[in-house]
Write a protein that holds these residues in place. Structure first.
Motif, mmCIF file in Angstrom:
data_model
loop_
_atom_site.group_PDB
_atom_site.id
_atom_site.type_symbol
_atom_site.label_atom_id
_atom_site.label_comp_id
_atom_site.label_asym_id
_atom_site.label_seq_id
_atom_site.Cartn_x
_atom_site.Cartn_y
_atom_site.Cartn_z
ATOM 1 N N GLN A 1 0.856 -1.183 0.000
ATOM 2 C CA GLN A 1 0.000 0.000 0.000
ATOM 3 C C GLN A 1 0.895 1.236 0.000
ATOM 4 N N ASN A 2 0.545 2.205 -0.823
ATOM 5 C CA ASN A 2 1.315 3.445 -0.928
ATOM 6 C C ASN A 2 0.378 4.636 -0.822
ATOM 7 N N GLN A 3 0.878 5.690 -0.217
ATOM 8 C CA GLN A 3 0.116 6.929 -0.119
ATOM 9 C C GLN A 3 1.091 8.099 -0.177
ATOM 10 N N PHE A 4 0.907 8.977 -1.176
ATOM 11 C CA PHE A 4 1.718 10.177 -1.337
ATOM 12 C C PHE A 4 0.786 11.383 -1.379
ATOM 13 N N ASP A 5 1.098 12.412 -0.591
ATOM 14 C CA ASP A 5 0.283 13.617 -0.533
ATOM 15 C C ASP A 5 1.162 14.840 -0.749
ATOM 16 N N LEU A 6 0.692 15.740 -1.596
ATOM 17 C CA LEU A 6 1.402 16.972 -1.898
ATOM 18 C C LEU A 6 0.518 18.163 -1.568
ATOM 19 N N ALA A 7 1.159 19.274 -1.234
ATOM 20 C CA ALA A 7 0.439 20.514 -0.945
ATOM 21 C C ALA A 7 1.258 21.673 -1.472
ATOM 22 N N GLY A 8 0.561 22.690 -1.964
ATOM 23 C CA GLY A 8 1.269 23.837 -2.522
ATOM 24 C C GLY A 8 0.450 25.097 -2.490
ATOM 25 N N SER A 9 1.133 26.215 -2.599
ATOM 26 C CA SER A 9 0.493 27.525 -2.618
ATOM 27 C C SER A 9 1.322 28.461 -3.477
ATOM 28 N N SER A 10 0.641 29.331 -4.224
ATOM 29 C CA SER A 10 1.349 30.316 -5.029
ATOM 30 C C SER A 10 1.982 31.398 -4.163
ATOM 31 N N PHE A 11 1.520 31.566 -2.923
ATOM 32 C CA PHE A 11 2.075 32.545 -2.001
ATOM 33 C C PHE A 11 3.212 31.879 -1.230
ATOM 34 N N ARG A 12 4.434 32.359 -1.450
ATOM 35 C CA ARG A 12 5.612 31.681 -0.934
ATOM 36 C C ARG A 12 5.583 31.525 0.584
ATOM 37 N N SER A 13 5.053 32.500 1.296
ATOM 38 C CA SER A 13 5.059 32.431 2.761
ATOM 39 C C SER A 13 4.185 31.310 3.293
ATOM 40 N N GLU A 14 3.307 30.752 2.456
ATOM 41 C CA GLU A 14 2.472 29.639 2.875
ATOM 42 C C GLU A 14 3.025 28.296 2.428
ATOM 43 N N ALA A 15 4.226 28.283 1.854
ATOM 44 C CA ALA A 15 4.852 27.026 1.460
ATOM 45 C C ALA A 15 5.167 26.196 2.699
ATOM 46 N N LEU A 16 5.170 24.877 2.549
ATOM 47 C CA LEU A 16 5.366 23.995 3.692
ATOM 48 C C LEU A 16 6.672 24.262 4.417
ATOM 49 N N ARG A 17 7.749 24.522 3.658
ATOM 50 C CA ARG A 17 9.061 24.689 4.285
ATOM 51 C C ARG A 17 9.541 26.133 4.271
ATOM 52 N N PHE A 18 8.613 27.074 4.273
ATOM 53 C CA PHE A 18 9.028 28.476 4.275
ATOM 54 C C PHE A 18 9.769 28.816 5.566
ATOM 55 N N GLY A 19 9.348 28.248 6.696
ATOM 56 C CA GLY A 19 10.031 28.528 7.957
ATOM 57 C C GLY A 19 11.462 28.041 7.971
ATOM 58 N N GLN A 20 11.805 27.058 7.135
ATOM 59 C CA GLN A 20 13.160 26.533 7.079
ATOM 60 C C GLN A 20 13.981 27.159 5.967
ATOM 61 N N LEU A 21 13.385 27.288 4.784
ATOM 62 C CA LEU A 21 14.144 27.700 3.597
ATOM 63 C C LEU A 21 13.852 29.115 3.143
ATOM 64 N N GLY A 22 12.856 29.763 3.718
ATOM 65 C CA GLY A 22 12.533 31.124 3.311
ATOM 66 C C GLY A 22 12.083 31.183 1.866
ATOM 67 N N ASP A 23 12.626 32.130 1.115
ATOM 68 C CA ASP A 23 12.232 32.311 -0.286
ATOM 69 C C ASP A 23 12.691 31.170 -1.178
ATOM 70 N N SER A 24 13.547 30.292 -0.674
ATOM 71 C CA SER A 24 13.986 29.134 -1.469
ATOM 72 C C SER A 24 13.040 27.946 -1.335
#
Length: 714
Positions: free
Chosen positions: A197-220
């Motif tokens: 059984q496999n499960q992959f989930d993705l999430a995204g936003s056009s607003f960079r500050s709402e990216a999943l790893r914005f707190g770690q990578l900032g604008d990158s």
């Protein structure tokens, strides 16, 4: 102009009320066991309103909120692609408000078996603890079957208009339009003894500050990222899991530690099993560090060997031995702050779980030994001369024992009685620490719980005694804590007239009383606790009473709360507080399309030291109108007024929140399905503060209009 006058009148007379309580039900409740792919449907007593917030659901430690499907009366979760794991799990429902505050609303326990009527995977211990066992069902030799189910939701959210007062320069993102996406791919394959059984989930936003790893990578930070994944491979009775897993049932060593990594479970014999896990030191997301094992200095390694002392009755008497070697670096997670310092611990733990066949007696006990190291960190020391932290080896132990003195004992014609007594003991040595379990060190605690049901009457009582500073260090204040709790609940109308309840009597009445006494012993040398007035001696009492009436379409409730804080230490005898709250609620369904609710509460707080009495009034009106099955209009009108009797200060808040939504869709088959939902929201907030003692005041206003659209495929 009419609307403006209406809003101003509402601000003056209405206030925000506490969240309206909901009742929930689970479709499989009461059944002995369920299948791994069985539908779980959660129903609510009424539609959710804006103050309620949104629903979040966990099965065990897995958050299945993103996989829920809305139903007319609640939500449902279909674990067809990724079946539920075998065992005994808690199904927990949370209410999450607009401020992202979580409140547990309902909890049930379900037992998942590979084949209904087969060997049970575990028993329930205490408050829903899971007792694993080695009874793993053999896969059925069936033809190969591959299932693939994608999910995709594309959304747009915007703020079309915004105005505020006072003007303080340009507001960042006063208006905006953002795109969001959530996608997933679930698949399963079974052939003979092999399953996957496999499960992959993705999430995204056009607003960079709402990216999943914005707190770690900032604008990158990538705008679209991997939010979670899980891959499960099973051969016979052995199972390998990769991705976001949780591991551990040792309370003080490693307890449901959730992170990305590997976990393998192998039943060595019918009465013995072994499990091993290698996990990242904190929770991570993204494609980088896919297995979570890139950094050996930021990992948790743990293993557990379990024995069934009574193989013919799995879970009857089970012994577990665990080892841990873990290290964490001061690295921030995507959803949490930075760990203050590097830490490392190594330890071992033993656990014994036992119960008799009738489940009248249950025992859960454990002992843990952990060696903790806090290595030197030049970044924190900054070149200063720092006394190194001494490596320490400390211990922790616990025991929970429950005896059901009465278990479904019948009396009268159809009534039953239950009586359970539970004793809990826990001692954690000073300086005890494990990187994979969150435990309060330097504490000794004893607790006795008593729960009883007599027909429709429910009673519960508990008493807790604890203290710290177990080593009697003179420079540390020792504090004794004594806490007593009593709860009672009874359906008044049914009790007085079981065959035909009296409609005007409360359908239920409940009372909750809690008393906590904290007392410091002696005076510790030094400036911290050198004065007797600094040694705590405080008694706190909190009481809650609730009455609820239920009619055909309408309901009413009354709430009372009284809390007090009594300080007895020398010099602070008058530093006391008393708080009284009276609240009432009325609501119901006018018809099948319209729900109305009104809540009001009055709060009075007295400060004896300042000789001051403050009052707070809250009230709110909400309605939910569904003119068509696809359309809904929800509105909340609320306000708050607060001030003291001397009229030295005054606070007045008001809020209007209106939201319209429309849903339509097309469905021909599981893979040919499109659902579209539009929403428009108008919010108007008003706050005014006046302080006559210091001669200042403030006035703030904010209005926003938000528009959103979600398109869900598959």
């Amino acid at each position: 102009m009419g609307f403006l006058l209406f809003k101003l009148a509402a601000v003056n007379f209405l206030a925000q009320a506490p969240e309206q309580e909901l009742s929930f039900s689970l479709n499989v409740l009461g059944r002995e066991s369920i299948a791994p792919n069985e539908l779980l449907e959660i129903s609510t007593s009424r539609s959710l309103s804006a103050p309620d917030g949104r629903l979040a659901v966990f099965v065990g430690k897995a958050d299945v909120t993103g996989l829920l499907v809305q139903t007319p009366n609640g939500v449902k979760y279909a674990p067809e692609v990724l079946p539920l794991p075998e065992g005994v799990w808690d199904v927990v429902v949370y209410l999450v408000n607009a401020g992202n505050q979580w409140k547990e609303a309902a909890r049930w326990t379900v037992r998942v078996l590979a084949e209904l009527g087969g060997n049970q995977e575990g028993e329930i211990s205490g408050e829903g603890d899971r007792r694993p066992s080695t009874a793993v069902s053999q896969p059925v030799d069936e033809p190969s079957r591959l299932r693939v189910k994608p999910t995709l939701t594309v959304g747009f959210k915007s703020q079309a208009a915004e105005s505020h007062f006072p003007e303080a320069g340009p507001v960042p993102r006063a208006t905006f339009m953002d795109g969001v996406v959530q996608a997933g791919l679930h698949s399963s394959f079974n052939r003979g003894m092999f399953g996957m059984q496999n499960q992959f989930d993705l999430a995204g936003s056009s607003f960079r500050s709402e990216a999943l790893r914005f707190g770690q990578l900032g604008d990158s930070a990538p705008r679209v990222d991997l939010s979670s994944y899980l891959m499960v491979f099973q051969v016979g009775r052995a199972r390998l899991q990769m991705g976001h897993v949780n591991f551990g049932g040792q309370r003080h060593l490693i307890n449901s530690f959730a992170s990305r990594g590997l976990q393998i479970t192998v039943p060595l014999r019918s009465w013995m099993d072994f499990s091993l896990a290698a996990l990242n030191g904190n929770s991570i997301v993204g494609w980088n560090n896919f297995l979570g094992l890139n950094n050996r200095k930021h990992q948790v390694l743990a293993g557990t060997l379990g024995f069934e002392i009574l193989p013919k009755r799995p879970g009857g008497v089970r012994f577990e031995a665990s080892l841990l070697d873990g290290a964490v670096l001061p690295l921030s997670g995507f959803d949490q702050g930075v760990i203050n310092d590097a830490e490392r611990s190594r330890g071992n733990s033993a656990r014994l779980v036992a119960s008799d066949q009738a489940q009248r007696f249950r025992l859960d006990s454990g002992f843990t030994r952990s060696r903790f190291v806090n290595p030197s960190d030049p970044l924190l020391e900054q070149g200063e001369s720092v006394v190194p932290v001494r490596e320490s080896t400390e211990r922790a132990r616990y025991l929970d024992a429950t005896w059901n003195a009465l278990q479904n004992r019948k009396f009268g014609k159809s009534q039953t009685a239950n009586l359970a007594l539970t004793y809990r003991y826990e001692q954690v040595d000073p300086l005890f620490r494990s990187v994979a379990a969150f435990t309060q060190p330097d504490r000794l605690q004893n607790q006795v719980d008593l729960t009883a049901t007599l027909g429709v009457l429910s009673l519960a009582a508990s008493h807790l005694r604890s203290h710290n500073n177990l080593s009697n260090v003179e420079s540390i204040l020792k504090v004794l804590t004594r806490q007593s709790t009593f709860l009672a609940s009874i359906p008044v109308s049914s009790l007085l007239s079981p065959t035909k309840p009296v409609r005007w009597l409360p359908a239920s009445a409940s009372w909750n009383w809690n008393q906590t006494h904290q007392l410091g012993l002696g005076t510790a040398p030094g400036p911290g606790f050198s004065d007797p007035s600094q040694i705590p001696d405080q008694m706190s009492v909190n009481q809650n009473a609730t009455l609820e009436w239920q009619f055909d379409r309408y309901r009413a409730s009354y709430r009372f709360n009284r809390s007090s804080q009594d300080n007895n230490q020398p010099g602070r005898q008058l530093a006391d507080l008393r708080n009284l709250v009276n609240g009432a609620g009325f609501g119901g369904s006018v018809n099948d399309k319209l729900d109305l609710n009104y809540d009001v509460s009055v709060e009075s707080t007295r400060n004896f030291e300042q000789n001051r009495i403050d009052h707070l009034w809250r009230s709110s009106v909400t309605f939910n109108w569904r003119p068509t099955p696809q359309m809904a209009l929800m509105a909340t009108l609320s306000g708050t007024t607060a001030g003291d009797l001397q009229q030295l200060s005054q606070i007045r808040n008001g809020e209007v929140d209106v939201q319209w939504s429309y849903r339509t869709g097309y469905e021909k088959s599981e893979m040919k399905r499109v659902q579209i939902q539009w929403s428009i929201r108008y919010a108007n907030r008003y706050a005014r503060t006046l302080d006559r003692l210091f001669g200042f005041g403030s006035l703030t206003k904010l209005q926003t209009v938000n528009v959103g659209m979600n398109i869900t495929f598959f």
